[in-house]
Design a protein around this motif. Structure first.
Motif, short mmCIF file in Angstrom:
data_model
loop_
_atom_site.label_atom_id
_atom_site.label_comp_id
_atom_site.label_asym_id
_atom_site.label_seq_id
_atom_site.Cartn_x
_atom_site.Cartn_y
_atom_site.Cartn_z
N ARG A 49 0.82 -1.22 0.00
CA ARG A 49 0.00 0.00 0.00
C ARG A 49 0.85 1.26 0.00
NH1 ARG A 49 -2.45 -2.66 4.34
NH2 ARG A 49 -1.80 -0.97 5.71
N GLY A 50 2.15 1.11 0.08
CA GLY A 50 3.03 2.27 0.07
C GLY A 50 3.01 3.08 1.34
N VAL A 51 2.76 2.43 2.48
CA VAL A 51 2.74 3.14 3.77
C VAL A 51 4.13 3.69 4.07
CG1 VAL A 51 2.38 2.88 6.25
CG2 VAL A 51 0.87 1.69 4.63
N GLU A 52 4.20 4.98 4.29
CA GLU A 52 5.49 5.67 4.41
C GLU A 52 6.33 5.12 5.57
OE1 GLU A 52 8.70 7.92 3.72
OE2 GLU A 52 6.97 7.64 2.40
N LYS A 53 5.71 4.85 6.70
CA LYS A 53 6.46 4.35 7.85
C LYS A 53 7.15 3.03 7.50
CE LYS A 53 6.03 2.96 12.69
NZ LYS A 53 5.09 2.77 13.84
N SER A 54 6.47 2.17 6.78
CA SER A 54 7.07 0.88 6.40
C SER A 54 8.14 1.05 5.33
CB SER A 54 5.98 -0.07 5.91
OG SER A 54 5.09 -0.39 6.97
N LEU A 55 7.91 1.94 4.40
CA LEU A 55 8.91 2.19 3.36
C LEU A 55 10.19 2.75 3.97
CD1 LEU A 55 6.62 3.70 0.58
CD2 LEU A 55 7.80 1.50 0.50
N GLU A 77 0.27 -13.50 -2.30
CA GLU A 77 0.27 -12.32 -3.16
C GLU A 77 0.98 -11.14 -2.51
OE1 GLU A 77 -2.37 -14.11 -2.34
OE2 GLU A 77 -2.79 -15.14 -4.24
N SER A 78 0.63 -10.88 -1.25
CA SER A 78 1.26 -9.74 -0.57
C SER A 78 2.75 -9.97 -0.33
CB SER A 78 0.56 -9.46 0.76
OG SER A 78 0.74 -10.51 1.67
N MET A 79 3.13 -11.19 0.00
CA MET A 79 4.54 -11.49 0.26
C MET A 79 5.37 -11.40 -1.02
SD MET A 79 5.17 -11.94 3.47
CE MET A 79 6.55 -13.05 3.72
N VAL A 80 4.82 -11.84 -2.14
CA VAL A 80 5.54 -11.73 -3.40
C VAL A 80 5.73 -10.25 -3.77
CG1 VAL A 80 5.33 -12.08 -5.89
CG2 VAL A 80 4.96 -13.99 -4.32
N ASP A 81 4.66 -9.47 -3.67
CA ASP A 81 4.77 -8.05 -3.99
C ASP A 81 5.78 -7.36 -3.08
OD1 ASP A 81 2.89 -8.37 -5.94
OD2 ASP A 81 1.24 -7.44 -4.82
N ALA A 82 5.73 -7.67 -1.78
CA ALA A 82 6.64 -7.05 -0.83
C ALA A 82 8.08 -7.47 -1.10
CB ALA A 82 6.24 -7.43 0.59
N ALA A 83 8.28 -8.73 -1.46
CA ALA A 83 9.63 -9.22 -1.74
C ALA A 83 10.24 -8.47 -2.92
CB ALA A 83 9.58 -10.72 -2.03
N VAL A 84 9.46 -8.23 -3.95
CA VAL A 84 9.95 -7.51 -5.12
C VAL A 84 10.30 -6.07 -4.74
CG1 VAL A 84 9.32 -6.63 -7.40
CG2 VAL A 84 8.73 -8.98 -6.75
N ILE A 85 9.45 -5.44 -3.95
CA ILE A 85 9.73 -4.08 -3.48
C ILE A 85 11.01 -4.05 -2.66
CG2 ILE A 85 8.93 -2.19 -2.00
CD1 ILE A 85 6.04 -3.07 -2.78
N ALA A 86 11.13 -4.99 -1.72
CA ALA A 86 12.31 -5.04 -0.86
C ALA A 86 13.58 -5.29 -1.65
CB ALA A 86 12.13 -6.12 0.20
N GLY A 88 14.33 -4.24 -4.43
CA GLY A 88 14.73 -2.98 -5.04
C GLY A 88 15.62 -2.13 -4.16
N TYR A 89 15.66 -2.43 -2.88
CA TYR A 89 16.52 -1.71 -1.94
C TYR A 89 17.86 -2.42 -1.73
CZ TYR A 89 12.73 1.50 -0.89
OH TYR A 89 11.75 2.48 -0.98
#
Length: 352
Positions: A49-55, A77-86, A88-89
């Motif tokens: 969801r792009g929550v700033e505190k988590s980002l 689904e959420s874990m796959v999306d989060a893994a891809v985002i993570a 990227g860092y």
């Protein structure tokens, strides 16, 4: 121990802890010998969801390498999306939290709750491994409760889907932080494992780290609550492992100096307002056992300016020099790892 391109002999690792292992604390522990550090655990749904505190929790610095980002969630689904985002860092590896026992995590079907659903745990792990190009590891507990310890069944499932290391806390979810972590279960897992095993639970001193290696045969050890207010534990453990000789315990000067160092890093990364505010939870452990500390701590938690906080700490250090002359402080006084400390009790009640 080898994870991807990382290869370290008997690493001493900083565990992921909510509201503790932020950038400031990770870098402080690195400076004091931690071989690998983990971020706070981060909600997969919040990342989606792009929550700033988590980002913000994903932000790291090169000086922290090697480091892992840890995520938790209850759906593939959420874990796959989060893994891809993570990914990227650019972490050195990604860790999945299957161990958090708290209601706010396990109560929502994530963390340790997945110990009751090995098939789902395996499916999430497999999906995350396939979604990213970096190594994926898991941190978990030995089972949901003492009647359903299933880690020996879960281990090969995780290995088969590509998990590259397992960090294991030697308690069940139902035990939370009560009693003592069971090293025998960690030993059994290590004997069966085809991947590195990192032992976690009740490492309060360098001697505990040495004993954990000796009793479990683990490839690495992970220190969580024992590092709060005591980043010295990493260099002390490594020195004991290397030479067999204990380091002198930190005296009041070192303890006050590292509290100041921590404050400066906190302000650097979070700004004065939040940097000072969030440091307040740490003073009780940094200063524990020193004379007249409650009076000083009361000043520290009321002061909003970081330079004024440093002035209070420096003045207290000078005051402690006088206590040495009076015999109220012994040179080289050991850390008092009092398990009943209010900060630790509060942390145990609210975090992994």
């Amino acid at each position: 121990m080898k994870i991807g391109t990382i290869e370290i002999d008997r690493p001493v690792i900083l565990a992921p802890m909510e509201d503790v292992t932020d950038r400031a604390f990770r870098q402080l522990c690195k400076r004091h010998g931690a071989d690998i550090v983990y971020t706070e655990f981060i909600s997969a749904e919040a990342l989606r969801r792009g929550v700033e505190k988590s980002l913000r929790k994903l932000k790291t610095d090169e000086v922290e390498r090697p480091f892992a980002i840890q995520i938790f969630g209850s759906s593939i689904e959420s874990m796959v999306d989060a893994a891809v985002i993570a990914e990227g860092y650019c972490p050195d590896y990604l860790d999945i939290n299957f161990g958090c026992p708290t209601k706010k995590v396990a109560g929502k079907g994530a963390g340790a709750a997945l110990l009751r659903e090995p098939e789902k745990m395996t499916a999430i792990s497999e999906a995350v491994v396939k979604a990213v190009s970096i190594p994926v590891t898991v941190k978990t507990r030995i089972g949901w409760d003492l009647e359903s310890i299933n880690i020996l069944d879960i281990l090969p499932r995780l290995e088969d889907v590509g998990i590259q290391a397992l960090a294991l806390h030697g308690r069940t979810r139902s035990e939370m932080f009560k009693g003592r972590a069971n090293r025998e279960w960690i030993r059994q897992v290590k004997e069966q494992a085809r991947i590195p095993v990192i032992a976690n639970g009740d490492i309060w001193s360098a001697e505990d780290a040495l004993a954990m290696f000796a009793e479990t045969g683990a490839d690495g050890v992970m220190i969580g609550r024992g590092s709060i207010g005591n980043p010295f534990i990493f260099e002390a453990a490594k020195e004991l492992l290397k030479t067999g000789k204990p380091m002198p315990p930190p005296d009041f000067r070192a303890r006050i100096d590292v509290a100041i160092e921590h404050l400066k890093l906190s302000v650097q990364f979070k700004g004065e307002k939040y940097g000072v505010l969030e440091m307040r939870r740490h003073y009780s452990t940094y200063l524990k056992g020193l004379p007249m500390v409650s009076r000083v701590r009361n000043k520290l938690v009321r002061e909003d300016g970081w330079e004024q906080v440093i002035d209070i700490l420096l003045a207290y250090k000078q005051e402690c020099e006088g206590y040495v002359m009076e015999g109220k402080i012994l040179e080289g006084t050991e850390y008092l790892n009092d398990h009943s400390d209010k900060l630790l009790l509060n942390y145990q009640a609210n975090n992994i």
